[in-house]
Design a protein around this motif. Structure first.
Motif, short mmCIF file in Angstrom:
data_model
loop_
_atom_site.label_atom_id
_atom_site.label_comp_id
_atom_site.label_asym_id
_atom_site.label_seq_id
_atom_site.Cartn_x
_atom_site.Cartn_y
_atom_site.Cartn_z
N PRO A 157 0.89 -1.15 0.01
CA PRO A 157 0.18 -0.03 -0.14
C PRO A 157 0.92 1.39 0.02
N GLY A 158 0.53 2.01 -0.89
CA GLY A 158 1.21 3.27 -0.95
C GLY A 158 2.38 3.53 -1.69
N THR A 159 2.68 2.47 -2.29
CA THR A 159 3.97 2.53 -3.08
C THR A 159 4.06 3.83 -4.27
N PRO A 160 5.13 4.35 -4.43
CA PRO A 160 5.03 5.46 -5.36
C PRO A 160 5.42 5.06 -6.71
N ALA A 161 5.44 3.66 -6.99
CA ALA A 161 5.72 3.39 -8.32
C ALA A 161 4.65 3.89 -9.28
N ILE A 162 4.99 4.06 -10.47
CA ILE A 162 4.27 4.60 -11.59
C ILE A 162 3.08 3.59 -11.90
N GLN A 163 3.21 2.13 -11.52
CA GLN A 163 2.26 1.17 -11.90
C GLN A 163 1.19 1.42 -10.96
N ASN A 164 1.50 1.91 -9.55
CA ASN A 164 0.36 1.92 -8.61
C ASN A 164 -0.30 3.21 -8.83
N ALA A 165 0.26 4.19 -9.82
CA ALA A 165 -0.28 5.55 -9.83
C ALA A 165 -1.53 5.41 -11.19
N ILE A 166 -1.05 4.72 -12.07
CA ILE A 166 -1.93 4.61 -13.26
C ILE A 166 -3.59 4.24 -13.14
N PRO A 167 -3.80 3.30 -12.27
CA PRO A 167 -5.41 3.17 -11.97
C PRO A 167 -6.00 4.26 -11.14
N MET A 168 -5.28 5.22 -10.71
CA MET A 168 -6.12 6.27 -9.73
C MET A 168 -6.83 7.13 -10.72
N PRO A 169 -6.60 7.47 -11.88
CA PRO A 169 -7.68 8.28 -12.29
C PRO A 169 -8.84 7.56 -13.04
N PHE A 170 -8.43 6.55 -13.09
CA PHE A 170 -9.64 5.43 -14.07
C PHE A 170 -10.48 5.13 -12.96
N PHE A 171 -10.20 4.78 -11.65
CA PHE A 171 -10.98 4.23 -10.52
C PHE A 171 -11.14 5.16 -9.41
N GLY A 172 -10.64 6.36 -9.36
CA GLY A 172 -10.97 7.33 -8.30
C GLY A 172 -10.52 6.91 -6.95
N THR A 173 -9.36 6.00 -7.09
CA THR A 173 -8.60 5.68 -5.96
C THR A 173 -7.44 6.33 -5.34
N THR A 174 -6.81 5.79 -4.29
CA THR A 174 -5.47 6.43 -3.64
C THR A 174 -4.68 5.45 -4.19
N PRO A 175 -3.32 5.94 -3.52
CA PRO A 175 -2.20 5.00 -3.43
C PRO A 175 -2.14 3.65 -2.61
N PHE A 176 -3.16 4.00 -1.56
CA PHE A 176 -3.25 3.13 -0.49
C PHE A 176 -4.63 2.08 -0.64
N ALA A 177 -5.06 1.98 -1.98
CA ALA A 177 -6.27 1.36 -2.16
C ALA A 177 -6.05 -0.26 -1.56
N ALA A 178 -7.09 -0.63 -1.18
CA ALA A 178 -7.13 -2.09 -0.53
C ALA A 178 -5.85 -2.57 0.00
N PRO A 179 -5.58 -1.71 1.19
CA PRO A 179 -4.12 -1.88 1.93
C PRO A 179 -4.16 -3.19 2.47
#
Length: 484
Positions: A157-179
Protein backbone atom coordinates in the motif's frame (compact mmCIF):
# COMPACT_ATOMS: atom_id res chain seq x y z
CA UNK A 1 -9.42 -7.82 -41.64
CA UNK A 2 -9.50 -5.52 -38.63
CA UNK A 3 -8.71 -8.32 -36.20
CA UNK A 4 -5.88 -9.51 -38.48
CA UNK A 5 -4.53 -5.96 -38.50
CA UNK A 6 -4.49 -5.89 -34.70
CA UNK A 7 -2.50 -9.13 -34.63
CA UNK A 8 -0.07 -8.01 -37.34
CA UNK A 9 0.53 -4.61 -35.73
CA UNK A 10 1.00 -6.11 -32.28
CA UNK A 11 3.27 -8.85 -33.65
CA UNK A 12 5.54 -6.35 -35.40
CA UNK A 13 5.67 -4.14 -32.31
CA UNK A 14 6.73 -7.03 -30.07
CA UNK A 15 9.21 -8.58 -32.51
CA UNK A 16 11.04 -5.38 -33.43
CA UNK A 17 11.00 -4.02 -29.87
CA UNK A 18 12.64 -7.26 -28.74
CA UNK A 19 15.33 -6.68 -31.38
CA UNK A 20 16.06 -3.26 -29.89
CA UNK A 21 14.13 -0.91 -32.18
CA UNK A 22 12.85 2.28 -30.59
CA UNK A 23 9.25 2.17 -29.42
CA UNK A 24 8.98 5.84 -30.42
CA UNK A 25 9.12 4.66 -34.03
CA UNK A 26 7.51 1.26 -33.68
CA UNK A 27 4.34 2.25 -31.82
CA UNK A 28 2.96 4.73 -34.38
CA UNK A 29 4.07 2.52 -37.27
CA UNK A 30 2.37 -0.56 -35.80
CA UNK A 31 -0.76 1.48 -35.04
CA UNK A 32 -0.95 2.72 -38.64
CA UNK A 33 -0.50 -0.81 -39.99
CA UNK A 34 -3.40 -2.02 -37.84
CA UNK A 35 -5.50 0.97 -38.91
CA UNK A 36 -4.73 0.31 -42.58
CA UNK A 37 -5.95 -3.28 -42.30
CA UNK A 38 -9.19 -1.99 -40.76
CA UNK A 39 -9.67 0.69 -43.41
CA UNK A 40 -9.38 3.49 -40.86
CA UNK A 41 -8.13 6.97 -41.92
CA UNK A 42 -4.37 6.85 -41.29
CA UNK A 43 -3.53 10.49 -40.63
CA UNK A 44 -6.49 10.92 -38.32
CA UNK A 45 -5.56 7.72 -36.49
CA UNK A 46 -2.07 9.08 -35.91
CA UNK A 47 -2.72 12.73 -35.07
CA UNK A 48 -6.14 12.56 -33.43
CA UNK A 49 -6.19 9.22 -31.64
CA UNK A 50 -2.57 8.11 -31.18
CA UNK A 51 -1.13 11.53 -30.34
CA UNK A 52 -4.20 12.69 -28.43
CA UNK A 53 -4.10 9.70 -26.10
CA UNK A 54 -0.32 9.82 -25.71
CA UNK A 55 -0.58 13.51 -24.83
CA UNK A 56 -3.25 12.83 -22.19
CA UNK A 57 -1.05 10.15 -20.64
CA UNK A 58 1.87 12.59 -20.44
CA UNK A 59 -0.38 15.29 -19.02
CA UNK A 60 -1.52 12.94 -16.26
CA UNK A 61 1.70 11.14 -15.39
CA UNK A 62 4.77 13.05 -16.56
CA UNK A 63 5.11 14.80 -13.16
CA UNK A 64 5.52 11.34 -11.60
CA UNK A 65 8.13 10.30 -14.17
CA UNK A 66 10.00 13.57 -13.69
CA UNK A 67 10.04 13.65 -9.89
CA UNK A 68 10.61 9.90 -9.58
CA UNK A 69 13.68 9.95 -11.82
CA UNK A 70 15.00 13.11 -10.17
CA UNK A 71 14.58 11.65 -6.69
CA UNK A 72 16.31 8.43 -7.71
CA UNK A 73 19.26 10.26 -9.25
CA UNK A 74 19.74 12.49 -6.21
CA UNK A 75 19.51 9.50 -3.85
CA UNK A 76 22.21 7.80 -5.90
CA UNK A 77 24.56 10.76 -6.27
CA UNK A 78 24.28 11.72 -2.59
CA UNK A 79 25.45 8.24 -1.63
CA UNK A 80 22.19 7.54 0.20
CA UNK A 81 21.37 4.32 -1.66
CA UNK A 82 24.91 3.09 -1.05
CA UNK A 83 24.63 3.93 2.67
CA UNK A 84 21.43 1.90 2.95
CA UNK A 85 22.85 -1.11 1.13
CA UNK A 86 26.05 -0.94 3.19
CA UNK A 87 23.95 -0.90 6.36
CA UNK A 88 21.98 -3.95 5.25
CA UNK A 89 25.21 -5.74 4.36
CA UNK A 90 26.73 -5.02 7.77
CA UNK A 91 23.60 -5.98 9.69
CA UNK A 92 22.70 -9.19 7.90
CA UNK A 93 26.09 -10.20 6.52
CA UNK A 94 27.02 -13.12 4.33
CA UNK A 95 25.07 -15.61 6.47
CA UNK A 96 21.87 -13.99 5.21
CA UNK A 97 23.16 -12.67 1.90
CA UNK A 98 20.00 -13.37 -0.09
CA UNK A 99 17.75 -11.75 2.52
CA UNK A 100 20.02 -8.69 2.70
CA UNK A 101 19.84 -8.13 -1.06
CA UNK A 102 16.06 -8.62 -1.17
CA UNK A 103 15.34 -6.32 1.77
CA UNK A 104 17.74 -3.62 0.58
CA UNK A 105 16.04 -3.61 -2.83
CA UNK A 106 12.60 -3.51 -1.24
CA UNK A 107 13.50 -0.63 1.08
CA UNK A 108 14.89 1.70 -1.57
CA UNK A 109 12.24 1.02 -4.22
CA UNK A 110 9.31 1.30 -1.80
CA UNK A 111 10.85 4.58 -0.73
CA UNK A 112 10.65 5.89 -4.29
CA UNK A 113 14.09 5.18 -5.78
CA UNK A 114 13.89 4.35 -9.49
CA UNK A 115 14.49 0.73 -10.41
CA UNK A 116 17.56 1.23 -12.57
CA UNK A 117 19.20 3.45 -9.97
CA UNK A 118 18.67 0.64 -7.47
CA UNK A 119 20.13 -1.92 -9.90
CA UNK A 120 23.42 -0.07 -10.20
CA UNK A 121 23.92 -0.11 -6.44
CA UNK A 122 22.41 -3.50 -5.62
CA UNK A 123 24.46 -5.47 -8.16
CA UNK A 124 27.85 -4.64 -6.57
CA UNK A 125 26.34 -5.29 -3.15
CA UNK A 126 25.02 -8.68 -4.25
CA UNK A 127 28.32 -9.60 -5.88
CA UNK A 128 30.24 -8.94 -2.67
CA UNK A 129 27.78 -10.79 -0.45
CA UNK A 130 27.25 -13.76 -2.74
CA UNK A 131 31.00 -14.13 -3.31
CA UNK A 132 31.71 -14.06 0.44
CA UNK A 133 28.92 -16.58 1.11
CA UNK A 134 29.85 -18.70 -1.93
CA UNK A 135 26.30 -18.53 -3.28
CA UNK A 136 25.99 -19.08 -7.05
CA UNK A 137 26.18 -15.85 -9.01
CA UNK A 138 23.27 -17.02 -11.17
CA UNK A 139 20.87 -16.41 -8.24
CA UNK A 140 21.70 -12.69 -7.99
CA UNK A 141 19.20 -11.49 -10.64
CA UNK A 142 16.32 -13.36 -9.01
CA UNK A 143 17.12 -11.94 -5.57
CA UNK A 144 17.26 -8.41 -6.96
CA UNK A 145 14.05 -8.86 -8.97
CA UNK A 146 12.22 -10.13 -5.89
CA UNK A 147 13.22 -7.09 -3.85
CA UNK A 148 12.70 -4.42 -6.49
CA UNK A 149 10.20 -5.53 -9.12
CA UNK A 150 7.43 -7.45 -7.42
CA UNK A 151 5.57 -6.53 -4.23
CA UNK A 152 7.10 -3.05 -3.81
CA UNK A 153 5.97 -2.20 -7.34
CA UNK A 154 2.42 -3.52 -7.26
CA UNK A 155 1.21 -4.72 -3.87
CA UNK A 156 2.52 -2.71 -0.92
CA UNK A 157 0.00 0.00 0.00
CA UNK A 158 1.19 3.48 -0.87
CA UNK A 159 4.04 2.49 -3.16
CA UNK A 160 4.99 5.51 -5.31
CA UNK A 161 5.69 3.28 -8.34
CA UNK A 162 4.10 4.56 -11.54
CA UNK A 163 2.22 1.26 -11.87
CA UNK A 164 0.36 1.98 -8.62
CA UNK A 165 -0.52 5.47 -9.85
CA UNK A 166 -1.92 4.54 -13.26
CA UNK A 167 -5.30 3.11 -12.06
CA UNK A 168 -6.05 6.08 -9.81
CA UNK A 169 -7.59 8.43 -12.41
CA UNK A 170 -9.61 5.54 -13.88
CA UNK A 171 -11.02 4.24 -10.60
CA UNK A 172 -10.89 7.35 -8.40
CA UNK A 173 -8.65 5.56 -5.90
CA UNK A 174 -5.57 6.46 -3.84
CA UNK A 175 -2.09 4.87 -3.63
CA UNK A 176 -3.34 3.02 -0.54
CA UNK A 177 -6.19 1.21 -2.30
CA UNK A 178 -7.15 -2.07 -0.59
CA UNK A 179 -4.27 -1.89 1.93
CA UNK A 180 -5.07 -5.15 3.71
CA UNK A 181 -5.16 -7.11 0.48
CA UNK A 182 -1.96 -5.40 -0.61
CA UNK A 183 -0.17 -6.42 2.56
CA UNK A 184 -1.36 -10.03 2.24
CA UNK A 185 -0.20 -10.11 -1.39
CA UNK A 186 3.18 -8.66 -0.38
CA UNK A 187 3.68 -11.34 2.28
CA UNK A 188 2.81 -14.08 -0.21
CA UNK A 189 5.25 -12.77 -2.81
CA UNK A 190 8.06 -12.19 -0.32
CA UNK A 191 7.52 -15.47 1.50
CA UNK A 192 7.27 -17.67 -1.58
CA UNK A 193 10.16 -15.87 -3.29
CA UNK A 194 12.47 -16.25 -0.31
CA UNK A 195 11.45 -19.90 0.06
CA UNK A 196 12.45 -20.58 -3.52
CA UNK A 197 15.77 -18.78 -3.21
CA UNK A 198 16.64 -20.59 0.02
CA UNK A 199 15.76 -23.87 -1.66
CA UNK A 200 17.93 -23.04 -4.69
CA UNK A 201 20.82 -21.99 -2.42
CA UNK A 202 20.60 -25.21 -0.41
CA UNK A 203 20.48 -27.33 -3.57
CA UNK A 204 23.57 -25.56 -4.91
CA UNK A 205 25.50 -26.16 -1.70
CA UNK A 206 24.53 -29.82 -1.73
CA UNK A 207 25.80 -30.23 -5.27
CA UNK A 208 29.02 -28.34 -4.54
CA UNK A 209 28.19 -25.36 -6.76
CA UNK A 210 29.85 -22.16 -5.60
CA UNK A 211 29.86 -18.52 -6.64
CA UNK A 212 31.72 -19.07 -9.89
CA UNK A 213 33.59 -16.37 -11.75
CA UNK A 214 32.53 -12.78 -12.29
CA UNK A 215 31.41 -11.95 -15.80
CA UNK A 216 29.45 -8.77 -15.12
CA UNK A 217 29.57 -5.82 -17.46
CA UNK A 218 30.79 -2.57 -15.97
CA UNK A 219 27.76 -0.46 -15.05
CA UNK A 220 28.67 2.29 -17.50
CA UNK A 221 29.03 -0.28 -20.30
CA UNK A 222 25.64 -1.86 -19.60
CA UNK A 223 24.01 1.55 -19.24
CA UNK A 224 25.39 2.67 -22.58
CA UNK A 225 24.27 -0.44 -24.46
CA UNK A 226 21.61 0.78 -26.90
CA UNK A 227 19.81 -2.58 -26.90
CA UNK A 228 19.57 -2.48 -23.11
CA UNK A 229 18.51 1.15 -23.16
CA UNK A 230 15.67 0.74 -25.65
CA UNK A 231 14.20 -2.17 -23.73
CA UNK A 232 14.76 -0.58 -20.34
CA UNK A 233 12.95 2.65 -21.10
CA UNK A 234 9.66 0.85 -21.72
CA UNK A 235 9.98 -1.06 -18.45
CA UNK A 236 10.50 1.65 -15.86
CA UNK A 237 10.73 5.39 -15.37
CA UNK A 238 14.51 5.93 -15.63
CA UNK A 239 16.73 6.12 -18.69
CA UNK A 240 19.84 4.11 -17.71
CA UNK A 241 22.04 6.20 -20.03
CA UNK A 242 21.77 9.05 -17.50
CA UNK A 243 23.12 7.02 -14.59
CA UNK A 244 26.71 8.01 -15.41
CA UNK A 245 25.94 11.72 -15.78
CA UNK A 246 26.51 13.98 -12.82
CA UNK A 247 28.93 13.39 -9.96
CA UNK A 248 28.50 11.07 -6.99
CA UNK A 249 29.44 11.76 -3.39
CA UNK A 250 32.75 10.15 -2.45
CA UNK A 251 31.46 9.46 1.06
CA UNK A 252 27.94 8.16 1.86
CA UNK A 253 25.91 9.84 4.62
CA UNK A 254 24.93 8.20 7.93
CA UNK A 255 22.25 5.61 7.34
CA UNK A 256 19.49 7.42 9.25
CA UNK A 257 20.01 10.57 7.19
CA UNK A 258 20.15 8.44 4.05
CA UNK A 259 16.83 6.76 4.86
CA UNK A 260 14.97 9.90 5.96
CA UNK A 261 13.91 10.97 2.41
CA UNK A 262 12.46 7.48 1.88
CA UNK A 263 10.45 7.84 5.07
CA UNK A 264 9.26 11.27 3.91
CA UNK A 265 7.92 9.78 0.67
CA UNK A 266 5.85 7.18 2.51
CA UNK A 267 4.66 9.50 5.31
CA UNK A 268 3.69 12.46 3.11
CA UNK A 269 1.95 10.16 0.65
CA UNK A 270 -0.13 8.72 3.49
CA UNK A 271 -0.98 12.09 5.02
CA UNK A 272 -1.92 13.62 1.67
CA UNK A 273 -4.07 10.65 0.65
CA UNK A 274 -5.96 10.14 3.89
CA UNK A 275 -5.95 13.48 5.72
CA UNK A 276 -5.22 16.56 3.63
CA UNK A 277 -6.72 16.06 0.17
CA UNK A 278 -10.12 14.74 1.39
CA UNK A 279 -10.53 17.94 3.44
CA UNK A 280 -9.72 20.41 0.66
CA UNK A 281 -12.39 22.40 -1.13
CA UNK A 282 -11.56 21.73 -4.78
CA UNK A 283 -14.95 22.45 -6.30
CA UNK A 284 -13.14 24.68 -8.79
CA UNK A 285 -11.92 21.55 -10.55
CA UNK A 286 -15.36 21.19 -12.13
CA UNK A 287 -14.71 24.34 -14.15
CA UNK A 288 -13.63 23.94 -17.78
CA UNK A 289 -10.38 25.83 -17.24
CA UNK A 290 -9.26 23.14 -14.78
CA UNK A 291 -10.23 20.27 -17.05
CA UNK A 292 -13.78 19.76 -15.77
CA UNK A 293 -12.52 16.98 -13.54
CA UNK A 294 -12.94 15.89 -9.92
CA UNK A 295 -10.74 15.36 -6.90
CA UNK A 296 -11.07 11.58 -7.17
CA UNK A 297 -9.53 11.73 -10.64
CA UNK A 298 -6.43 13.66 -9.57
CA UNK A 299 -5.99 13.06 -5.83
CA UNK A 300 -3.83 9.95 -6.19
CA UNK A 301 -1.38 11.61 -8.56
CA UNK A 302 -1.32 14.77 -6.43
CA UNK A 303 -0.45 12.84 -3.27
CA UNK A 304 2.49 11.04 -4.89
CA UNK A 305 3.74 14.24 -6.57
CA UNK A 306 3.72 16.13 -3.26
CA UNK A 307 5.40 13.19 -1.48
CA UNK A 308 8.24 13.02 -4.02
CA UNK A 309 8.65 16.79 -4.10
CA UNK A 310 8.85 16.94 -0.29
CA UNK A 311 11.39 14.11 -0.23
CA UNK A 312 13.55 15.88 -2.83
CA UNK A 313 13.55 19.07 -0.74
CA UNK A 314 14.50 17.12 2.39
CA UNK A 315 17.22 15.27 0.49
CA UNK A 316 18.78 18.47 -0.88
CA UNK A 317 18.59 20.14 2.54
CA UNK A 318 20.27 17.16 4.23
CA UNK A 319 22.77 16.17 1.57
CA UNK A 320 23.33 19.27 -0.54
CA UNK A 321 26.92 19.47 0.64
CA UNK A 322 27.47 15.85 -0.41
CA UNK A 323 26.31 16.45 -3.98
CA UNK A 324 29.45 17.52 -5.87
CA UNK A 325 27.40 19.03 -8.69
CA UNK A 326 23.75 19.53 -7.76
CA UNK A 327 22.82 21.08 -11.09
CA UNK A 328 24.35 18.26 -13.14
CA UNK A 329 22.67 15.61 -10.98
CA UNK A 330 19.29 17.34 -11.26
CA UNK A 331 19.68 17.78 -15.01
CA UNK A 332 20.54 14.10 -15.39
CA UNK A 333 17.57 13.07 -13.29
CA UNK A 334 15.21 15.25 -15.28
CA UNK A 335 16.62 14.00 -18.59
CA UNK A 336 16.31 10.40 -17.39
CA UNK A 337 12.54 10.77 -17.17
CA UNK A 338 11.89 11.90 -20.73
CA UNK A 339 12.57 8.83 -22.87
CA UNK A 340 10.69 6.41 -20.56
CA UNK A 341 7.69 8.74 -20.38
CA UNK A 342 7.56 9.16 -24.16
CA UNK A 343 8.07 5.43 -24.73
CA UNK A 344 5.21 4.44 -22.44
CA UNK A 345 3.02 7.20 -23.90
CA UNK A 346 3.69 5.78 -27.36
CA UNK A 347 2.60 2.33 -26.22
CA UNK A 348 -0.54 3.90 -24.79
CA UNK A 349 -1.19 5.69 -28.09
CA UNK A 350 -0.85 2.40 -29.93
CA UNK A 351 -3.36 0.82 -27.58
CA UNK A 352 -5.81 3.67 -28.14
CA UNK A 353 -5.72 3.21 -31.91
CA UNK A 354 -6.34 -0.51 -31.45
CA UNK A 355 -9.15 0.07 -28.94
CA UNK A 356 -10.85 2.52 -31.28
CA UNK A 357 -11.15 0.02 -34.13
CA UNK A 358 -14.57 -1.65 -34.60
CA UNK A 359 -12.97 -5.10 -34.55
CA UNK A 360 -11.65 -4.47 -31.03
CA UNK A 361 -15.19 -5.10 -29.82
CA UNK A 362 -14.49 -8.80 -30.41
CA UNK A 363 -11.47 -8.63 -28.11
CA UNK A 364 -13.38 -6.67 -25.46
CA UNK A 365 -16.28 -9.09 -25.52
CA UNK A 366 -13.92 -12.04 -25.24
CA UNK A 367 -12.19 -10.51 -22.21
CA UNK A 368 -15.48 -9.74 -20.48
CA UNK A 369 -16.81 -13.27 -21.00
CA UNK A 370 -13.84 -14.93 -19.30
CA UNK A 371 -15.17 -17.12 -16.51
CA UNK A 372 -14.74 -16.04 -12.91
CA UNK A 373 -16.24 -12.56 -13.07
CA UNK A 374 -14.84 -9.06 -13.60
CA UNK A 375 -11.88 -9.49 -11.25
CA UNK A 376 -10.59 -12.50 -13.15
CA UNK A 377 -11.14 -10.95 -16.56
CA UNK A 378 -9.41 -7.73 -15.44
CA UNK A 379 -6.45 -9.75 -14.17
CA UNK A 380 -6.25 -11.64 -17.48
CA UNK A 381 -6.42 -8.44 -19.53
CA UNK A 382 -3.62 -6.70 -17.62
CA UNK A 383 -1.51 -9.88 -17.57
CA UNK A 384 -1.78 -10.44 -21.30
CA UNK A 385 -1.13 -6.85 -22.32
CA UNK A 386 1.79 -6.46 -19.91
CA UNK A 387 3.24 -9.71 -21.26
CA UNK A 388 2.88 -8.65 -24.89
CA UNK A 389 4.39 -5.21 -24.38
CA UNK A 390 7.03 -6.31 -21.85
CA UNK A 391 5.92 -3.36 -19.74
CA UNK A 392 3.72 -3.36 -16.64
CA UNK A 393 2.95 0.34 -16.96
CA UNK A 394 2.34 0.20 -20.72
CA UNK A 395 0.17 -2.90 -20.56
CA UNK A 396 -1.80 -1.58 -17.59
CA UNK A 397 -2.53 1.76 -19.24
CA UNK A 398 -3.57 0.16 -22.51
CA UNK A 399 -5.92 -2.18 -20.64
CA UNK A 400 -7.51 0.58 -18.57
CA UNK A 401 -7.78 3.01 -21.45
CA UNK A 402 -9.71 0.40 -23.40
CA UNK A 403 -11.65 -1.29 -20.62
CA UNK A 404 -11.53 0.97 -17.55
CA UNK A 405 -14.98 2.58 -18.02
CA UNK A 406 -16.49 -0.83 -18.71
CA UNK A 407 -15.11 -2.21 -15.46
CA UNK A 408 -16.32 0.81 -13.52
CA UNK A 409 -19.82 0.20 -14.89
CA UNK A 410 -19.58 -3.46 -13.88
CA UNK A 411 -18.33 -2.45 -10.44
CA UNK A 412 -21.35 -0.19 -9.96
CA UNK A 413 -23.73 -2.93 -11.07
CA UNK A 414 -22.12 -5.66 -8.95
CA UNK A 415 -21.18 -3.41 -6.01
CA UNK A 416 -17.46 -4.04 -6.35
CA UNK A 417 -15.25 -1.53 -4.56
CA UNK A 418 -13.06 0.31 -7.12
CA UNK A 419 -10.15 -0.11 -4.68
CA UNK A 420 -10.34 -3.85 -5.30
CA UNK A 421 -10.24 -3.28 -9.06
CA UNK A 422 -7.21 -1.06 -8.53
CA UNK A 423 -5.25 -3.64 -6.58
CA UNK A 424 -6.13 -6.52 -8.92
CA UNK A 425 -5.17 -4.47 -11.98
CA UNK A 426 -1.83 -3.39 -10.55
CA UNK A 427 -0.79 -6.83 -9.32
CA UNK A 428 -1.97 -8.31 -12.61
CA UNK A 429 0.28 -5.95 -14.56
CA UNK A 430 3.32 -7.02 -12.54
CA UNK A 431 3.24 -10.73 -13.25
CA UNK A 432 3.74 -11.72 -16.88
CA UNK A 433 5.49 -8.45 -17.67
CA UNK A 434 8.66 -10.18 -16.42
CA UNK A 435 9.01 -12.24 -19.59
CA UNK A 436 12.40 -12.63 -21.32
CA UNK A 437 11.97 -9.46 -23.39
CA UNK A 438 11.22 -7.25 -20.37
CA UNK A 439 13.65 -4.33 -20.23
CA UNK A 440 14.32 -4.69 -16.51
CA UNK A 441 15.23 -8.36 -16.94
CA UNK A 442 17.51 -7.72 -19.91
CA UNK A 443 19.24 -4.83 -18.15
CA UNK A 444 19.72 -6.70 -14.89
CA UNK A 445 21.15 -9.78 -16.59
CA UNK A 446 23.63 -7.56 -18.44
CA UNK A 447 24.68 -5.90 -15.19
CA UNK A 448 25.06 -9.24 -13.40
CA UNK A 449 26.95 -10.81 -16.29
CA UNK A 450 24.41 -13.61 -16.42
CA UNK A 451 22.24 -15.09 -19.15
CA UNK A 452 18.62 -16.12 -19.52
CA UNK A 453 19.72 -19.75 -19.59
CA UNK A 454 21.50 -19.42 -16.23
CA UNK A 455 19.11 -17.22 -14.28
CA UNK A 456 15.71 -16.97 -15.89
CA UNK A 457 14.07 -20.01 -14.26
CA UNK A 458 14.70 -18.50 -10.83
CA UNK A 459 13.35 -15.14 -12.05
CA UNK A 460 10.18 -16.92 -13.20
CA UNK A 461 9.70 -18.50 -9.79
CA UNK A 462 10.26 -15.38 -7.67
CA UNK A 463 8.84 -12.81 -10.09
CA UNK A 464 6.03 -14.52 -11.96
CA UNK A 465 4.88 -17.55 -9.98
CA UNK A 466 4.93 -15.77 -6.61
CA UNK A 467 3.02 -12.80 -8.06
CA UNK A 468 0.43 -15.08 -9.65
CA UNK A 469 -0.09 -16.78 -6.28
CA UNK A 470 -0.61 -13.38 -4.67
CA UNK A 471 -2.97 -12.29 -7.45
CA UNK A 472 -5.06 -15.44 -7.01
CA UNK A 473 -5.24 -14.84 -3.25
CA UNK A 474 -6.33 -11.21 -3.71
CA UNK A 475 -9.05 -12.20 -6.17
CA UNK A 476 -10.30 -14.96 -3.87
CA UNK A 477 -10.28 -12.82 -0.74
CA UNK A 478 -11.69 -9.81 -2.56
CA UNK A 479 -14.54 -11.89 -4.00
CA UNK A 480 -15.41 -13.17 -0.52
CA UNK A 481 -14.87 -10.11 1.65
CA UNK A 482 -14.53 -7.13 -0.71
CA UNK A 483 -11.75 -4.57 -0.44
CA UNK A 484 -10.06 -4.12 2.93
Amino acid sequence: MGLLGILVGLGLLIWLAFRGWSVLLLAPAAALIAAAFAGEPLLASWTQIFMGTAARFLAQFFPLFLLGALFGKLMNDSGSVTAITDFMTARLGKARAVLAVVLAGALVTYGGVSLFVAFFVLVPMAQALFRAADIPRRLMPAAIILGTSTFTMTALPGTPAIQNAIPMPFFGTTPFAAPGLGLIASMIVLGSGLWWLRRAEAAARQSGEGYGTDAAAAPEVAAGDEMVRERATTAREFDPAEIAHGLSSPKPPPVLQAALPLIVVIAVNLVMSLLILPRLDVSFLAEERWGATSLSAVAGVWSVVVALAAAILVLVALHGSRLPSLRESMDAGANASVLPALSIASLVGFGAVIAGMPSFALVRDWVLTIGGGPLVSLAVATNVLAALTGSASGGLTIALDALGPTYMDLAAQLRIDPALLHRVAVIGSGTLDILPHNGAVVSLLALCGSSHRESYVDIIMVGIVSSLLALAAVIALGSLFGAF
